[in-house]
Design an enzyme around this catalytic site. Structure first.
Site, mmCIF file in Angstrom:
data_model
loop_
_atom_site.group_PDB
_atom_site.id
_atom_site.type_symbol
_atom_site.label_atom_id
_atom_site.label_comp_id
_atom_site.label_asym_id
_atom_site.label_seq_id
_atom_site.Cartn_x
_atom_site.Cartn_y
_atom_site.Cartn_z
ATOM 1 N N ALA A 81 -6.560 -4.560 -15.449
ATOM 2 C CA ALA A 81 -7.828 -5.009 -16.031
ATOM 3 C C ALA A 81 -7.609 -5.853 -17.280
ATOM 4 O O ALA A 81 -8.361 -6.798 -17.544
ATOM 5 C CB ALA A 81 -8.703 -3.799 -16.366
ATOM 6 N N GLU A 82 -6.582 -5.521 -18.054
ATOM 7 C CA GLU A 82 -6.351 -6.219 -19.318
ATOM 8 C C GLU A 82 -5.684 -7.584 -19.123
ATOM 9 O O GLU A 82 -6.073 -8.568 -19.741
ATOM 10 C CB GLU A 82 -5.475 -5.356 -20.241
ATOM 11 C CG GLU A 82 -6.176 -4.138 -20.827
ATOM 12 C CD GLU A 82 -7.131 -4.494 -21.958
ATOM 13 O OE1 GLU A 82 -7.157 -5.664 -22.377
ATOM 14 O OE2 GLU A 82 -7.870 -3.596 -22.417
#
Length: 344
Positions: A81-82
């Site tokens: 996600a990052e």
């Protein structure tokens, strides 16, 4: 991270940019390569094989062993996600590396974990271990908020929200802050966990005298039986082609019988859906379907599954008014009442 890193949901280019020296660096301070490989296969509740880039597996396992709340699959889902597994990622607001630390936050958590003589958010070992330390510190902090009555919710959810928006926001709002970005961040990571989590399901078996096992743990309530009804979202009278079982989002969805996955993905109306063919039973071709699940399904087309094996997680995708499992049985291609098959 936003307060500790930066929002990346709209800018990250997925994929891993591997450094040539990475396999050498990874040997430093991470011993037991054979054990790591075993854990990746599922021994000790590690990672699902083949999902995490091989050079990062030891670090993800090590970071995911720092505290009970933050497991390896959480670390991996958060990295996706990052940064989309890009160790050179840099956001427009300056967040850096796999774990997207802001320059002001990095010095508090970064160490020379890979032993290469520098402390850098662009060194995957340093970044992943710093992420684990920070995650566990946040988990402890938000648990303190819960214990003192300042916040409510799952500790993992609150820790992820704190990673994105800062622990002060969690304390201020008594839970996940009402920020769209933060709420989406938590939901996305939770949906990705099953992609990385190894599933060591106990051997399943068909209950005595039944053709199929319950597709959820325990004895879930039937919230809508098979039959004609007014559709809750379409507002028209139509055949309800399966049984709805009430269950909390994230509850494991289990194969009702041995078989082979013939469909696994998105289907309009059904949301995230899995279809399993069980071959011929008493002269009829039989399939089961599992619907409205969270993304990050545990199986893919062609997988052989056993009764009781996890295929996904309860969700509310597609035409759905809340978390539940819509379970169907197809007999010779036609939908039939699942109740007799389940012994209900």
């Amino acid at each position: 991270m936003s307060n500790g890193g930066g929002s990346v949901t709209t800018w990250v280019v997925g994929g891993c940019v591997a450094a040539v020296m990475m396999p050498v660096v990874m040997m430093v301070a991470v011993s037991g390569g054979g054990d790591a490989e075993a854990e990746e296969q599922g021994v000790g509740g590690g990672l699902k094989s083949g999902q995490v880039p091989a050079e990062y597996v030891p670090w993800v396992l090590k970071a995911g062993a720092m505290c009970d709340v933050i497991k390896p699959a959480v670390i991996a889902a958060q990295i996706e996600a990052e940064s989309g597994w890009n160790p050179n990622a840099k956001s427009p607001v300056g967040a850096e590396g796999l774990s997207q630390f802001m320059p002001g936050t990095w010095p508090s958590w970064g160490k020379d974990d890979d032993g290469n003589g520098r402390v850098s958010p662009y060194d995957p070992g340093d970044a992943i271990m710093a992420q684990g330390r920070y995650d566990c510190a946040l988990a402890k902090q938000v648990q303190g908020y819960k214990d003192s009555g300042q916040a409510t919710g799952e500790t993992l959810d609150l820790a992820l929200a704190a990673y994105n928006a800062g622990p002060g926001a969690v304390q201020k709002y008594g839970g996940i802050p009402p920020y769209t970005e933060t709420q989406n961040y938590v939901a996305r990571i939770k949906s990705l966990i099953s992609k990385y989590e190894s599933v060591d399901d106990p051997p399943g078996k068909l209950p005595a005298g039944r053709e199929m096992a319950m597709p959820l743990p325990g004895n879930p309530p039937v919230t809508s039986p098979y039959g004609w009804r007014m559709h809750p979202t379409l507002g028209v009278r139509k055949l309800h082609t399966g049984i709805d079982f009430g269950a909390a989002a994230g509850t494991p969805v289990l194969a009702a019988r041995d078989g082979e996955v013939t469909f696994a993905g998105w289907s309009n109306g059904y949301g995230n859906r899995v279809v399993i063919s069980h071959g011929t039973i008493n002269g009829d071709t039989i399939s089961t379907t599992y619907n409205h699940m969270l993304s990050g399904l545990n199986v893919g087309v062609g997988d052989k599954v056993k009764v009781g094996q996890r295929v996904g997680l309860v969700g509310s995708t597609g035409y759905s008014t809340g978390a539940h499992l819509h379970f169907e049985v197809q007999q010779n291609g036609a939908y039939v009442n699942p109740a007799p098959w389940l012994g209900l």
